[in-house]
Design a protein around this motif. Sequence first.
Motif, mmCIF file in Angstrom:
data_model
loop_
_atom_site.group_PDB
_atom_site.id
_atom_site.type_symbol
_atom_site.label_atom_id
_atom_site.label_comp_id
_atom_site.label_asym_id
_atom_site.label_seq_id
_atom_site.Cartn_x
_atom_site.Cartn_y
_atom_site.Cartn_z
ATOM 1 N N ALA A 220 0.825 -1.203 0.000
ATOM 2 C CA ALA A 220 0.000 0.000 0.000
ATOM 3 C C ALA A 220 0.860 1.253 0.000
ATOM 4 N N THR A 221 1.992 1.218 0.706
ATOM 5 C CA THR A 221 2.890 2.371 0.757
ATOM 6 C C THR A 221 3.551 2.592 -0.599
ATOM 7 N N PHE A 222 4.047 1.494 -1.194
ATOM 8 C CA PHE A 222 4.710 1.601 -2.492
ATOM 9 C C PHE A 222 3.735 2.064 -3.567
ATOM 10 N N GLU A 223 2.513 1.634 -3.471
ATOM 11 C CA GLU A 223 1.508 1.999 -4.464
ATOM 12 C C GLU A 223 1.279 3.510 -4.445
ATOM 13 N N SER A 224 1.243 4.076 -3.247
ATOM 14 C CA SER A 224 1.036 5.518 -3.129
ATOM 15 C C SER A 224 2.231 6.284 -3.681
ATOM 16 N N ILE A 225 3.445 5.804 -3.395
ATOM 17 C CA ILE A 225 4.651 6.486 -3.873
ATOM 18 C C ILE A 225 4.747 6.418 -5.390
ATOM 19 N N CYS A 226 4.420 5.228 -5.944
ATOM 20 C CA CYS A 226 4.496 5.093 -7.402
ATOM 21 C C CYS A 226 3.482 5.987 -8.103
ATOM 22 N N PHE A 227 2.328 6.194 -7.473
ATOM 23 C CA PHE A 227 1.358 7.123 -8.047
ATOM 24 C C PHE A 227 1.933 8.536 -8.042
ATOM 25 N N HIS A 228 2.640 8.896 -6.975
ATOM 26 C CA HIS A 228 3.269 10.220 -6.891
ATOM 27 C C HIS A 228 4.346 10.371 -7.951
ATOM 28 N N LEU A 229 5.078 9.290 -8.208
ATOM 29 C CA LEU A 229 6.162 9.330 -9.187
ATOM 30 C C LEU A 229 5.691 9.024 -10.601
ATOM 31 N N GLN A 230 4.431 8.602 -10.755
ATOM 32 C CA GLN A 230 3.867 8.229 -12.058
ATOM 33 C C GLN A 230 4.699 7.110 -12.704
ATOM 34 N N VAL A 231 4.945 6.090 -11.881
ATOM 35 C CA VAL A 231 5.666 4.900 -12.324
ATOM 36 C C VAL A 231 4.724 3.709 -12.204
ATOM 37 N N PRO A 232 4.631 2.855 -13.204
ATOM 38 C CA PRO A 232 3.753 1.668 -13.107
ATOM 39 C C PRO A 232 4.155 0.783 -11.913
ATOM 40 N N TYR A 233 3.138 0.485 -11.116
ATOM 41 C CA TYR A 233 3.355 -0.390 -9.947
ATOM 42 C C TYR A 233 2.633 -1.712 -10.213
ATOM 43 N N ILE A 234 3.401 -2.807 -10.327
ATOM 44 C CA ILE A 234 2.862 -4.104 -10.748
ATOM 45 C C ILE A 234 2.930 -5.077 -9.566
ATOM 46 N N THR A 235 1.783 -5.701 -9.281
ATOM 47 C CA THR A 235 1.733 -6.720 -8.235
ATOM 48 C C THR A 235 1.107 -7.988 -8.803
ATOM 49 N N THR A 236 1.402 -9.095 -8.120
ATOM 50 C CA THR A 236 0.869 -10.404 -8.555
ATOM 51 C C THR A 236 0.290 -11.182 -7.383
ATOM 52 N N THR A 237 -0.176 -10.483 -6.378
ATOM 53 C CA THR A 237 -0.742 -11.135 -5.189
ATOM 54 C C THR A 237 -2.145 -10.606 -4.950
ATOM 55 N N TRP A 238 -2.872 -11.392 -4.110
ATOM 56 C CA TRP A 238 -4.261 -11.006 -3.802
ATOM 57 C C TRP A 238 -4.291 -9.696 -3.045
ATOM 58 N N LYS A 239 -5.231 -8.833 -3.412
ATOM 59 C CA LYS A 239 -5.371 -7.544 -2.754
ATOM 60 C C LYS A 239 -6.855 -7.261 -2.597
ATOM 61 N N PRO A 240 -7.297 -6.944 -1.381
ATOM 62 C CA PRO A 240 -8.737 -6.685 -1.182
ATOM 63 C C PRO A 240 -9.164 -5.414 -1.900
ATOM 64 N N LYS A 241 -10.402 -5.407 -2.292
ATOM 65 C CA LYS A 241 -10.911 -4.266 -3.032
ATOM 66 C C LYS A 241 -11.079 -3.051 -2.135
ATOM 67 N N THR A 242 -11.062 -3.281 -0.834
ATOM 68 C CA THR A 242 -11.237 -2.158 0.095
ATOM 69 C C THR A 242 -10.035 -1.215 0.089
ATOM 70 N N MET A 243 -8.860 -1.700 -0.350
ATOM 71 C CA MET A 243 -7.686 -0.833 -0.418
ATOM 72 C C MET A 243 -7.870 0.220 -1.511
ATOM 73 N N LYS A 244 -7.328 1.414 -1.284
ATOM 74 C CA LYS A 244 -7.441 2.490 -2.266
ATOM 75 C C LYS A 244 -6.676 2.123 -3.531
ATOM 76 N N HIS A 245 -7.310 2.358 -4.647
ATOM 77 C CA HIS A 245 -6.695 1.999 -5.923
ATOM 78 C C HIS A 245 -6.186 3.261 -6.619
ATOM 79 N N PHE A 246 -4.969 3.130 -7.193
ATOM 80 C CA PHE A 246 -4.355 4.242 -7.909
ATOM 81 C C PHE A 246 -4.247 3.887 -9.386
ATOM 82 N N PRO A 247 -4.367 4.880 -10.263
ATOM 83 C CA PRO A 247 -4.320 4.591 -11.709
ATOM 84 C C PRO A 247 -3.003 3.983 -12.171
ATOM 85 N N THR A 248 -1.956 4.161 -11.383
ATOM 86 C CA THR A 248 -0.653 3.626 -11.781
ATOM 87 C C THR A 248 -0.448 2.185 -11.319
ATOM 88 N N SER A 249 -1.430 1.628 -10.640
ATOM 89 C CA SER A 249 -1.281 0.287 -10.079
ATOM 90 C C SER A 249 -1.894 -0.755 -11.023
#
Length: 903
Positions: free
Chosen positions: A99-128
């Motif tokens: 969640a921390t990295f996702e927020s930073i990558c949105f700030h940096l406008q860098v694609p953030y790629i994950t391959t694990t389960w993530k609940p929908k309740t977490m805030k979603h960023f366009p760069t994720s």
Amino acid sequence: MEISSRNVALFFAFVACNYFCFAKDNIRVGAFFNEEQLTVPINWKIMSNHSDHAVIAQPETHIVPDTDRFESVNRFCEFFSKDDGFSAIFGPKSLAASATFESICFHLQVPYITTTWKPKTMKHFPTSFNLYPDADLLSQGLATIIKGLDWKEFVVLYQNEESLMKLQDVIKLQEHKQGSDKNSIWLKQLGPGPDYRPLLKEVKNSTHRRIVLDCDTDKIVEIMSQAKQVNLLADISTNVFLTSMDAHIIDFSPELNTGANVTTVRLFSPYQNHFKNMINNYFPGISPEEILVQTALTHDAMVLFSETMKSLWIENPETDFSSYSKFCNATKYEDELGIVAQMSKTVVQETQALTGEISLENGRRTMFKLEVIEVDKPVKPIAIWYSKEPNKLELTRNATERELELQKRIQNHNFIVTSKLIEPYLMDTFKIGAPENERYEGYSMDLITEISKILNMTFRFVIRDKTPTIVEDLVLRRADLGICDFTITHQRREIIDFSMPFMSLGISILHKKVQQEEIDNMYAFMRPFSWTVWVYTVTLYLILSIIIFFVSRMDPDDWENPHPCDQNPEELENIWGIKNCLWLTLGSIMTQGCDILPKGISSRIATAMWWFFSLIMTSTYTANLAAFLTMQKKGDSINSVEDLANQNKIKYGLMEDGATQAFFEFSNNSLYQKMWNTMKNENPSVFESTNAKGFERVVSNRNGLYAFFMESTQIEYELERNCNLRKIGQWLDSKSFGIGMPLNVDYADQINNAILTLQENGKLNELKDLWWKKKLKGEPCSTSSEEGISDELSLGNLGGVFVVLSVGIGIAFLIAILEFLWNVRNISVEEHISYLEALKVELKFACNIAVTKKRAKPVISESSTSSTDGQSVGRTILAGAGSFLNINTTVLNRIGASLYNNN
């Protein structure tokens, strides 16, 4: 050789052209993983192999802690700020760090790629971008699969709160009913472990045998092993659904092979050719069946990123894809290269990816499929779920294949059959050393034997007496089947299942016939009056005869002229001696009258009062005798349940805590409610613990004063063997016997089909005839339940009348002899002859039946006038006696002559 300046210039121009025109850009890709992720096989060459145009990705792997966000951010910013920064970030598995990295990558406008389960309740960023199936769709898919498996009741064993979020749609399958006392879904947390046996024992002792297990993959084997230790997996009806995407790689070793059915889901099919080829190219040391989901998704993430960069280069080959320097500061950067936008619209074809076609909608993966497999047969899935149709499950096996698979499981399972010893359903033969199944015989044994032949299965019996009961065995799943006189009831259907009925029956009444010796009393004609009344009547007869005697003597009208021709008699005569008085009263009470009647007023009044008394007594006796003999012959006239309820002489009862008790206790019929209230208030109790004890109580009651409610089939069995019993009335209800099974077992349809087969080929009727009628010891009873009870009266009822007649005639004959002998004595005295001479004269006259007149005084000469005739008569008599006694005739003649001469 001398080289011209022109050639040198051309060489440098060629090198520069190749460098600037065909050289590939090197870009940095950061992989910030938790330590656990480094154990998963990853091949970063996938990106370089796919980047065959102008971009070469150079991955850098760094370890970040699972929960320390501050340390994770420091490491991220430290490595990101070096050189030219990262063009893309592969994030960690930890939700906190991610969640921390996702927020930073949105700030940096860098694609953030994950391959694990993530609940929908977490805030979603366009760069994720997350290649793991969308949490909501995955939860919906698991719920659809469970519904497709026809699991109406199950238990969910979950590891933590994250598991509950994964299974939110599964939990929503819970049906909440108003006033329901049970839940169809049971939630239980596994706990910290490593000992899960207490929880697994709790599940074993419950009614649930469908289990959804959500936990880490590395814990599955240990949990399953402990489940086997507590015999949870020994039940053929146990079904375990593993939600882990990596469960298909687990080696369920032979010691875990049980009767349970274990299913799971997988995100890809390792048996497809393109899948095998890619695994062989990038992971040559790993079998396609052993590829982890994390490996497959990371592979597809690298392919997605490579395809994105390739698309950008094709659109603008002159773009410099080297990363621009970016720093973790307050400045918000722009996506100058357009990598984020391009990745959002990039589609990876199914043949290029391991987990199917990849197209991310708003950074989430909404296009995927789940294959449902049985872990022991993973090649062909049993069903497939597609995210584009989330409420539909596509079955890949037809009905025949499913039937064959279940049949195979049935054949490999040894069924435990719980029952009880009760004739004729199951009886112990006490054969020493015989195999277990050969020890028992009866209808239940033959029935399960016929079913086992059809289903090709094996079984063994477990005998129950009182506790635990057959129902408890089935509820707690200590047994697979329950066979005996097992009535199908609504209350039992709430906690166990039943097969289709194999026998129809109803509640009926068992009663003892009134014994013949109790009915056939030869002095029954005396019973209309008590002995006191008889004594009073006889005494009154004697007293009144004496009273009439004295009244007649006192009444002048009863003194008559003995010679009516003499108008002035010197003497009057009174005929009412004691003998005539006795005869008058006797003739009156016998309703025969008398040839002489009193003439005086007082004597007539006394006689009339006796006649009135005689009329009442005789009429009463006649009426009571008819009614008494008829009712006595009919027994107690109990021919229906209404007759039984409307009397209080015969007590009635039933088996305690059985289906019959439930019928009376919860019946809405006023008659049955009345009978139930009567039974439960009786003292001593009319209830019995078993049907056998109820039967014994009916038989042992000598006067037939106890009746017992029980199933008609058992009554039919007893009537065939005990001719002193009878069945009263018709069935009170209609019910059936069935084979009990635990709830929601897989083999219920097979048992039903077997019973239907036995019913169609007549085997069920054949088995009943065998054990109810043919297996008899001795002669069978008559089919008539009322044999021996008829309307007419037999000699046994009226034999006493004949006895009284015989005794009376005998007394009369004895008195006649005494009077005859006394008369002979008087004649001998008056005529001065010997007693024998007088006796001979009187005997000769008495035996001469043709003579109807007798002289006042006998002629003695008649006794000796015809000596020859007398001698001949005497000889004839003696000859007949001698012939009868086999004595010589000559001897008898001599004896006769001697007697004649002496006279």
